[in-house]
Motif scaffolding. Structure first.
Motif, PDB file in Angstrom:
ATOM      1  N   GLN A   1       0.825  -1.206   0.000  1.00 21.05           N
ATOM      2  CA  GLN A   1       0.000   0.000   0.000  1.00 21.05           C
ATOM      3  C   GLN A   1       0.859   1.257   0.000  1.00 21.05           C
ATOM      4  OE1 GLN A   1      -3.407  -0.039  -0.215  1.00 21.05           O
ATOM      5  NE2 GLN A   1      -3.157  -2.256  -0.439  1.00 21.05           N
ATOM      6  N   VAL A   2       2.081   1.129   0.528  1.00 19.86           N
ATOM      7  CA  VAL A   2       2.995   2.269   0.618  1.00 19.86           C
ATOM      8  C   VAL A   2       4.332   1.870   0.025  1.00 19.86           C
ATOM      9  CG1 VAL A   2       4.128   3.914   2.160  1.00 19.86           C
ATOM     10  CG2 VAL A   2       1.858   3.042   2.740  1.00 19.86           C
ATOM     11  N   GLY A   3       4.937   2.791  -0.725  1.00 20.82           N
ATOM     12  CA  GLY A   3       6.222   2.538  -1.355  1.00 20.82           C
ATOM     13  C   GLY A   3       6.254   3.191  -2.722  1.00 20.82           C
ATOM     14  N   ILE A   4       7.429   3.287  -3.300  1.00 21.22           N
ATOM     15  CA  ILE A   4       7.560   3.947  -4.596  1.00 21.22           C
ATOM     16  C   ILE A   4       6.789   3.196  -5.679  1.00 21.22           C
ATOM     17  CG2 ILE A   4       9.187   4.709  -6.369  1.00 21.22           C
ATOM     18  CD1 ILE A   4      11.290   4.960  -4.152  1.00 21.22           C
ATOM     19  N   GLY A   5       6.900   1.868  -5.680  1.00 18.63           N
ATOM     20  CA  GLY A   5       6.175   1.075  -6.669  1.00 18.63           C
ATOM     21  C   GLY A   5       4.678   1.225  -6.536  1.00 18.63           C
ATOM     22  N   ALA A   6       4.183   1.208  -5.286  1.00 22.09           N
ATOM     23  CA  ALA A   6       2.750   1.385  -5.043  1.00 22.09           C
ATOM     24  C   ALA A   6       2.293   2.778  -5.466  1.00 22.09           C
ATOM     25  CB  ALA A   6       2.446   1.153  -3.567  1.00 22.09           C
ATOM     26  N   LEU A   7       3.150   3.769  -5.232  1.00 24.80           N
ATOM     27  CA  LEU A   7       2.825   5.143  -5.626  1.00 24.80           C
ATOM     28  C   LEU A   7       2.716   5.267  -7.143  1.00 24.80           C
ATOM     29  CD1 LEU A   7       4.279   8.350  -4.091  1.00 24.80           C
ATOM     30  CD2 LEU A   7       4.494   8.045  -6.544  1.00 24.80           C
ATOM     31  N   ILE A   8       3.691   4.677  -7.858  1.00 24.79           N
ATOM     32  CA  ILE A   8       3.667   4.730  -9.327  1.00 24.79           C
ATOM     33  C   ILE A   8       2.430   4.034  -9.870  1.00 24.79           C
ATOM     34  CG2 ILE A   8       4.846   3.891 -11.412  1.00 24.79           C
ATOM     35  CD1 ILE A   8       7.493   4.310  -9.898  1.00 24.79           C
ATOM     36  N   LEU A   9       2.111   2.864  -9.314  1.00 32.97           N
ATOM     37  CA  LEU A   9       0.936   2.121  -9.772  1.00 32.97           C
ATOM     38  C   LEU A   9      -0.349   2.891  -9.493  1.00 32.97           C
ATOM     39  CD1 LEU A   9      -0.213  -0.542 -10.934  1.00 32.97           C
ATOM     40  CD2 LEU A   9      -0.326  -1.385  -8.579  1.00 32.97           C
ATOM     41  N   HIS A  10      -0.447   3.469  -8.317  1.00 35.96           N
ATOM     42  CA  HIS A  10      -1.659   4.204  -7.928  1.00 35.96           C
ATOM     43  C   HIS A  10      -1.943   5.371  -8.871  1.00 35.96           C
ATOM     44  CE1 HIS A  10      -4.673   6.117  -5.426  1.00 35.96           C
ATOM     45  NE2 HIS A  10      -3.938   7.223  -5.368  1.00 35.96           N
ATOM     46  N   TYR A  11      -0.922   6.192  -9.107  1.00 30.80           N
ATOM     47  CA  TYR A  11      -1.140   7.360  -9.967  1.00 30.80           C
ATOM     48  C   TYR A  11      -1.179   6.980 -11.446  1.00 30.80           C
ATOM     49  CZ  TYR A  11      -0.791  10.349  -5.919  1.00 30.80           C
ATOM     50  OH  TYR A  11      -1.036  10.962  -4.708  1.00 30.80           O
ATOM     51  N   GLY A  12      -0.611   5.838 -11.794  1.00 31.50           N
ATOM     52  CA  GLY A  12      -0.768   5.334 -13.154  1.00 31.50           C
ATOM     53  C   GLY A  12      -2.206   4.924 -13.419  1.00 31.50           C
ATOM     54  N   ASP A  13      -2.819   4.268 -12.443  1.00 28.98           N
ATOM     55  CA  ASP A  13      -4.223   3.868 -12.580  1.00 28.98           C
ATOM     56  C   ASP A  13      -5.141   5.084 -12.686  1.00 28.98           C
ATOM     57  OD1 ASP A  13      -3.562   1.200 -12.501  1.00 28.98           O
ATOM     58  OD2 ASP A  13      -3.984   0.964 -10.349  1.00 28.98           O
ATOM     59  N   LEU A  14      -4.781   6.142 -11.949  1.00 32.03           N
ATOM     60  CA  LEU A  14      -5.587   7.376 -11.973  1.00 32.03           C
ATOM     61  C   LEU A  14      -5.238   8.284 -13.149  1.00 32.03           C
ATOM     62  CD1 LEU A  14      -5.550   8.284  -8.159  1.00 32.03           C
ATOM     63  CD2 LEU A  14      -7.377   7.168  -9.448  1.00 32.03           C
ATOM     64  N   MET A  15      -4.199   7.910 -13.909  1.00 33.61           N
ATOM     65  CA  MET A  15      -3.737   8.696 -15.060  1.00 33.61           C
ATOM     66  C   MET A  15      -3.296  10.107 -14.665  1.00 33.61           C
ATOM     67  SD  MET A  15      -3.875   6.577 -17.559  1.00 33.61           S
ATOM     68  CE  MET A  15      -3.711   7.603 -19.010  1.00 33.61           C
ATOM     69  N   ILE A  16      -2.723  10.228 -13.474  1.00 33.24           N
ATOM     70  CA  ILE A  16      -2.172  11.518 -13.032  1.00 33.24           C
ATOM     71  C   ILE A  16      -0.678  11.481 -13.326  1.00 33.24           C
ATOM     72  CG2 ILE A  16      -1.905  13.119 -11.096  1.00 33.24           C
ATOM     73  CD1 ILE A  16      -4.313  11.811  -9.785  1.00 33.24           C
ATOM     74  N   THR A  17      -0.318  11.941 -14.507  1.00 35.98           N
ATOM     75  CA  THR A  17       1.039  11.705 -15.012  1.00 35.98           C
ATOM     76  C   THR A  17       2.114  12.471 -14.250  1.00 35.98           C
ATOM     77  OG1 THR A  17       0.680  13.417 -16.682  1.00 35.98           O
ATOM     78  CG2 THR A  17       0.257  11.137 -17.345  1.00 35.98           C
ATOM     79  N   ASP A  18       1.802  13.665 -13.761  1.00 36.17           N
ATOM     80  CA  ASP A  18       2.849  14.424 -13.076  1.00 36.17           C
ATOM     81  C   ASP A  18       3.258  13.732 -11.777  1.00 36.17           C
ATOM     82  OD1 ASP A  18       0.356  14.960 -11.998  1.00 36.17           O
ATOM     83  OD2 ASP A  18       0.874  17.019 -11.400  1.00 36.17           O
ATOM     84  N   ARG A  19       2.300  13.174 -11.052  1.00 33.31           N
ATOM     85  CA  ARG A  19       2.630  12.469  -9.812  1.00 33.31           C
ATOM     86  C   ARG A  19       3.263  11.107 -10.113  1.00 33.31           C
ATOM     87  NH1 ARG A  19      -1.761  14.023  -5.143  1.00 33.31           N
ATOM     88  NH2 ARG A  19      -1.786  16.256  -5.598  1.00 33.31           N
ATOM     89  N   LEU A  20       2.833  10.493 -11.196  1.00 34.04           N
ATOM     90  CA  LEU A  20       3.471   9.245 -11.625  1.00 34.04           C
ATOM     91  C   LEU A  20       4.942   9.491 -11.942  1.00 34.04           C
ATOM     92  CD1 LEU A  20       2.035   6.628 -14.095  1.00 34.04           C
ATOM     93  CD2 LEU A  20       4.344   7.468 -14.395  1.00 34.04           C
TER      94      LEU A  20
END
Length: 206
Positions: free
Chosen positions: A156-175
């Protein structure tokens, strides 16, 4: 800026650093011991080398579901998969380093009645260091790949989880912030290993 102020970056970085550092240290230590043992002992070589060669080609991330099943979805499964990925390049490069130490140096040490432990400590291990650091650098890249994959699957927490989360939401700047954080982590690993290498084997590094 918002990710920094709300602590999201700090929490992700802290979780990932904990996993990767612990996995890297454990995998490296086991790799050094097994690699050195198979490099200096003919019996360990006969037993261990075929096993290493058979297991090395297996994609380590494919074993993550098994580790989750056996060890649970918590930290232990992630650290174990990172440690396993680090173990093989360190072990195999340490083995190569120990095998390729100049035999003349060993004969000189024997002629001075050096004990087996003294020969390993003063001749074989220092002579193996260039290959050991090659293995550590390879392992650093592997550990980052496994960290991200493990966090995308089971965190739930970590760089990989962060990338996946914002990738799913299509928020590219945070990804991209997550990707940049991962790149900086890789750069930090490289700088640290190069610094250690220069101090451990100054005669080999420019």
């Amino acid at each position: 800026r918002q990710m920094l102020s709300n602590g999201e970056i700090a929490a992700s970085l802290a979780a990932s650093l904990y996993r990767i550092l612990l996995g890297f240290v454990i995998g490296s230590l086991f790799g050094l011991v097994i690699g050195m043992l198979t490099g200096i002992s003919s019996l360990a070589n006969k037993i261990g080398t075929p096993i290493l060669n058979a297991l090395y080609p297996i994609p380590k991330i494919a074993l993550l579901p098994l580790f989750i099943l056996w060890l649970g979805i918590g930290e232990l499964s992630k650290i174990t998969i990172i440690a396993l990925g680090v173990f093989f390049p360190v072990a195999m490069n340490t083995y190569s380093g120990a095998k390729n130490v100049d035999t003349l140096l060993i004969k000189v040490a024997v002629s001075f009645n050096a004990s087996p432990w003294k020969i390993i400590k003063t001749v074989i291990f220092p002579g193996s260091l260039p290959m050991i650091f090659t293995g550590l650098r390879l392992a650093a890249g592997t550990s980052l790949l496994l960290l991200v994959a493990a966090e995308m699957i089971a965190a739930q927490v970590g760089i990989g989880a962060l990338i996946l989360h914002y990738g799913d939401l299509m928020i590219t700047d945070r990804l991209m912030a997550g990707v940049l954080l991962l790149s900086l982590l890789g750069l930090l690993f490289n700088i640290l290993l190069h610094w250690l290498e220069r101090r451990a084997i100054p005669w080999k590094v420019e």
